[in-house]
Design a protein around this motif. Structure first.
Motif, PDB file in Angstrom:
ATOM      1  N   TYR A 223     -51.699 -22.855  -1.482  1.00  0.00           N
ATOM      2  CA  TYR A 223     -50.697 -21.804  -1.612  1.00  0.00           C
ATOM      3  C   TYR A 223     -50.115 -21.483  -0.231  1.00  0.00           C
ATOM      4  N   ILE A 224     -48.823 -21.748  -0.067  1.00  0.00           N
ATOM      5  CA  ILE A 224     -48.188 -21.455   1.225  1.00  0.00           C
ATOM      6  C   ILE A 224     -47.094 -20.405   1.006  1.00  0.00           C
ATOM      7  N   THR A 225     -47.175 -19.332   1.765  1.00  0.00           N
ATOM      8  CA  THR A 225     -46.172 -18.273   1.622  1.00  0.00           C
ATOM      9  C   THR A 225     -45.505 -18.013   2.977  1.00  0.00           C
ATOM     10  N   LEU A 226     -44.445 -17.241   2.919  1.00  0.00           N
ATOM     11  CA  LEU A 226     -43.668 -16.961   4.130  1.00  0.00           C
ATOM     12  C   LEU A 226     -43.293 -15.486   4.128  1.00  0.00           C
ATOM     13  N   THR A 227     -43.444 -14.828   5.264  1.00  0.00           N
ATOM     14  CA  THR A 227     -42.986 -13.444   5.397  1.00  0.00           C
ATOM     15  C   THR A 227     -41.765 -13.439   6.305  1.00  0.00           C
ATOM     16  N   THR A 228     -40.689 -12.855   5.833  1.00  0.00           N
ATOM     17  CA  THR A 228     -39.421 -12.957   6.556  1.00  0.00           C
ATOM     18  C   THR A 228     -38.597 -11.688   6.410  1.00  0.00           C
ATOM     19  N   ASN A 229     -37.692 -11.478   7.368  1.00  0.00           N
ATOM     20  CA  ASN A 229     -36.769 -10.350   7.197  1.00  0.00           C
ATOM     21  C   ASN A 229     -35.594 -10.740   6.289  1.00  0.00           C
ATOM     22  N   GLY A 230     -35.547 -11.965   5.853  1.00  0.00           N
ATOM     23  CA  GLY A 230     -34.633 -12.355   4.778  1.00  0.00           C
ATOM     24  C   GLY A 230     -33.238 -12.788   5.189  1.00  0.00           C
ATOM     25  N   VAL A 231     -32.869 -12.557   6.452  1.00  0.00           N
ATOM     26  CA  VAL A 231     -31.484 -12.816   6.852  1.00  0.00           C
ATOM     27  C   VAL A 231     -31.102 -14.296   6.686  1.00  0.00           C
ATOM     28  N   TYR A 232     -32.038 -15.187   6.995  1.00  0.00           N
ATOM     29  CA  TYR A 232     -31.715 -16.617   6.897  1.00  0.00           C
ATOM     30  C   TYR A 232     -32.215 -17.254   5.603  1.00  0.00           C
ATOM     31  N   LEU A 233     -32.608 -16.416   4.674  1.00  0.00           N
ATOM     32  CA  LEU A 233     -33.182 -16.973   3.440  1.00  0.00           C
ATOM     33  C   LEU A 233     -32.146 -17.693   2.597  1.00  0.00           C
ATOM     34  N   SER A 234     -30.922 -17.129   2.547  1.00  0.00           N
ATOM     35  CA  SER A 234     -29.942 -17.796   1.677  1.00  0.00           C
ATOM     36  C   SER A 234     -29.685 -19.214   2.184  1.00  0.00           C
ATOM     37  N   LYS A 235     -29.813 -19.409   3.501  1.00  0.00           N
ATOM     38  CA  LYS A 235     -29.601 -20.742   4.064  1.00  0.00           C
ATOM     39  C   LYS A 235     -30.790 -21.675   3.751  1.00  0.00           C
ATOM     40  N   TYR A 236     -32.007 -21.141   3.776  1.00  0.00           N
ATOM     41  CA  TYR A 236     -33.179 -22.014   3.712  1.00  0.00           C
ATOM     42  C   TYR A 236     -33.971 -21.993   2.401  1.00  0.00           C
ATOM     43  N   ALA A 237     -33.633 -21.094   1.476  1.00  0.00           N
ATOM     44  CA  ALA A 237     -34.490 -20.908   0.289  1.00  0.00           C
ATOM     45  C   ALA A 237     -34.773 -22.219  -0.432  1.00  0.00           C
ATOM     46  N   GLN A 238     -33.721 -22.985  -0.717  1.00  0.00           N
ATOM     47  CA  GLN A 238     -33.903 -24.217  -1.476  1.00  0.00           C
ATOM     48  C   GLN A 238     -34.783 -25.211  -0.725  1.00  0.00           C
ATOM     49  N   LYS A 239     -34.506 -25.344   0.584  1.00  0.00           N
ATOM     50  CA  LYS A 239     -35.298 -26.291   1.407  1.00  0.00           C
ATOM     51  C   LYS A 239     -36.766 -25.872   1.466  1.00  0.00           C
ATOM     52  N   LEU A 240     -36.981 -24.563   1.565  1.00  0.00           N
ATOM     53  CA  LEU A 240     -38.359 -24.075   1.644  1.00  0.00           C
ATOM     54  C   LEU A 240     -39.101 -24.357   0.348  1.00  0.00           C
ATOM     55  N   LYS A 241     -38.403 -24.140  -0.761  1.00  0.00           N
ATOM     56  CA  LYS A 241     -39.010 -24.396  -2.070  1.00  0.00           C
ATOM     57  C   LYS A 241     -39.349 -25.892  -2.195  1.00  0.00           C
ATOM     58  N   SER A 242     -38.395 -26.740  -1.841  1.00  0.00           N
ATOM     59  CA  SER A 242     -38.648 -28.185  -1.963  1.00  0.00           C
ATOM     60  C   SER A 242     -39.796 -28.614  -1.049  1.00  0.00           C
ATOM     61  N   ALA A 243     -39.908 -27.948   0.103  1.00  0.00           N
ATOM     62  CA  ALA A 243     -40.956 -28.338   1.056  1.00  0.00           C
ATOM     63  C   ALA A 243     -42.345 -27.901   0.604  1.00  0.00           C
ATOM     64  N   GLY A 244     -42.423 -26.849  -0.246  1.00  0.00           N
ATOM     65  CA  GLY A 244     -43.745 -26.457  -0.744  1.00  0.00           C
ATOM     66  C   GLY A 244     -44.087 -24.981  -0.597  1.00  0.00           C
TER      67      GLY A 244
ATOM     68  N   PHE B 182     -32.053 -12.853  -3.539  1.00  0.00           N
ATOM     69  CA  PHE B 182     -31.577 -13.480  -4.783  1.00  0.00           C
ATOM     70  C   PHE B 182     -31.509 -15.005  -4.633  1.00  0.00           C
ATOM     71  N   ALA B 183     -31.205 -15.462  -3.426  1.00  0.00           N
ATOM     72  CA  ALA B 183     -31.200 -16.922  -3.212  1.00  0.00           C
ATOM     73  C   ALA B 183     -32.615 -17.479  -3.399  1.00  0.00           C
ATOM     74  N   ALA B 184     -33.593 -16.734  -2.924  1.00  0.00           N
ATOM     75  CA  ALA B 184     -34.982 -17.187  -3.069  1.00  0.00           C
ATOM     76  C   ALA B 184     -35.362 -17.236  -4.549  1.00  0.00           C
ATOM     77  N   GLN B 185     -34.969 -16.209  -5.287  1.00  0.00           N
ATOM     78  CA  GLN B 185     -35.253 -16.194  -6.732  1.00  0.00           C
ATOM     79  C   GLN B 185     -34.587 -17.380  -7.419  1.00  0.00           C
ATOM     80  N   ASN B 186     -33.325 -17.607  -7.081  1.00  0.00           N
ATOM     81  CA  ASN B 186     -32.583 -18.712  -7.710  1.00  0.00           C
ATOM     82  C   ASN B 186     -33.186 -20.061  -7.377  1.00  0.00           C
ATOM     83  N   ALA B 187     -33.826 -20.127  -6.209  1.00  0.00           N
ATOM     84  CA  ALA B 187     -34.436 -21.400  -5.819  1.00  0.00           C
ATOM     85  C   ALA B 187     -35.793 -21.587  -6.510  1.00  0.00           C
ATOM     86  N   GLY B 188     -36.220 -20.564  -7.267  1.00  0.00           N
ATOM     87  CA  GLY B 188     -37.478 -20.687  -8.005  1.00  0.00           C
ATOM     88  C   GLY B 188     -38.684 -20.206  -7.214  1.00  0.00           C
TER      89      GLY B 188
END
Ligand code: SAM
Ligand code: SF4
Ligand code: SF4
Length: 335
Positions: free
Chosen positions: A97-118, A152-158
């Motif tokens: 289980y790998i999680t990330l704590t973030t202030n969210g500003v760059y999440l819309s840019k990276y959400a999909q990549k982060l999900k695909s990476a694990g 919302f980008a993170a949610q959409n990325a699953g």
């Protein structure tokens, strides 16, 4: 796998890895701008662990039964190519289980990549829904919208999403109920974090803490909530459910209801020091071992030795005096 326990019989289960000590925010309670200014001595490139070094250490930690890793900072999404690190960590067989704590500003840019990476889950920090209040906290003129977009980008990325809100008297208490209503309606778990005396620069005072009980009472006036059983030993947040829904709200009561007795967390700082408590004043240098040719067994024995001697329980024994001791900043040690 070799289970180890500390001097208070707590196993080593979780690893928090700080991937950078830098941040694009200057939250008053964490990196006050007066201290973290242009001349602040952030770590340089040579000082910080490479992805290979982090992965090697994570593999060694997993040999003790660590299954969960949380990437944090500073702002972890400022670390270049972070999804590559996630990919490498996800390949370690023991890591589930790998999680990330973030202030969210760059999440819309990276959400999909982060999900695909694990990445499985992101904890997004958001302390207000009001732009003026939020800008007054982050001190970088960032509005609420860019964080909401990231959520919302993170949610959409699953990705599973939890929102963390630090509450401090006079800073954002008027935002508690708007945040509760908004995230309840969205079906996203909101977790309240009591303002803590991490580091020595945030001017902490117990009078500024809004306790779990106060928050619970405030929420209960408007919504019926019921406690939910912990998922596992050492779960940090006390979880509640809005009655009649699946949506939860949680409290991280590090000041008013401490949880040191079940603390199974080790922390790895950006420059490779191992900390066994968030309030430690010194770490154990793993980078030196890595860079001086130690083999995996040497590093394993070093970590085992540190963990078996561990006696930390800062929050349980916090006093006016200990509160003033030298402690390391959270942006460095990893929140
Ligand atoms: N930059 C990322 C973020 O803000 O989510 C990750 C690092 S930050 C240090 C991790 C968490 O620590 C955030 O949720 C932040 O709100 C919390 N935090 C920082 N200083 C704190 C304090 N003095 N008391 C309580 N929580 C704090
Ligand atoms: Fe940066 Fe997170 Fe600290 Fe805010 S809480 S200053 S976003 S590291
Ligand atoms: Fe763990 Fe230290 Fe926090 Fe206690 S004060 S819960 S030992 S990190």
């Amino acid at each position: 796998m070799k289970q180890i326990v500390d001097s208070r019989t707590r196993p080593l289960r979780d690893l928090r890895i700080s991937v950078t000590d830098r941040c694009n925010f200057r939250c008053n309670y964490c990196m006050p701008k007066e201290i973290f200014g242009a001349d602040y001595p952030f770590l340089n490139r040579k000082e910080i662990l490479s992805f290979e070094e982090i992965t090697r250490l994570a593999r060694i930690f997993s040999s003790f039964g660590v299954e969960k890793i949380r990437l944090t900072g500073g702002e972890p999404l400022l670390r270049k190519d972070l999804p590559q690190l996630v990919e490498q960590l996800a390949l370690i067989s023991g890591i589930k289980y790998i999680t990330l704590t973030t202030n969210g500003v760059y999440l819309s840019k990276y959400a999909q990549k982060l999900k695909s990476a694990g990445i499985c889950r992101v904890n997004v920090s958001l302390d207000s829904l009001d732009d003026e209040v939020f800008k007054g906290i982050n001190n970088m003129g960032v509005g609420v919208d860019s964080v909401l977009k990231g959520i919302f980008a993170a949610q959409n990325a699953g990705l599973e999403v939890k929102v963390n809100m630090v509450v401090k008297k006079g800073m954002n208490d008027d935002q508690i109920m708007p945040m509760v209503r908004f995230f309840k309606e969205k079906g996203i778990m909101l977790r309240f974090i009591e303002f803590m005396d991490v580091g020595t620069t945030n001017g902490w005072n117990f009078k500024d803490v809004i306790t779990k009980k106060e928050l619970h009472d405030m929420i209960s006036e408007e919504f019926a909530i019921e406690p939910v059983n912990p998922h596992f030993f050492g779960e940090v947040a006390k979880r509640y459910r809005y009655v009649g829904t699946d949506t939860e709200v949680g409290f991280i009561s590090s000041v008013s209801e401490t949880f040191c007795t079940s603390c199974t967390r080790a922390r790895l700082s950006t420059d490779g020091k191992l900390f066994t408590c968030l309030f430690a004043d010194q770490g154990h240098d793993l980078r030196e071992l890595l860079r001086n040719g130690a083999d995996d067994e040497d590093i394993q024995s070093f970590i085992q030795n540190v963990w078996e001697r561990r006696d930390d329980r800062y929050s349980e024994i916090r006093t006016e005096e200990s509160q003033k001791n030298r402690k390391l900043e959270m942006s460095y040690i990893g929140g």
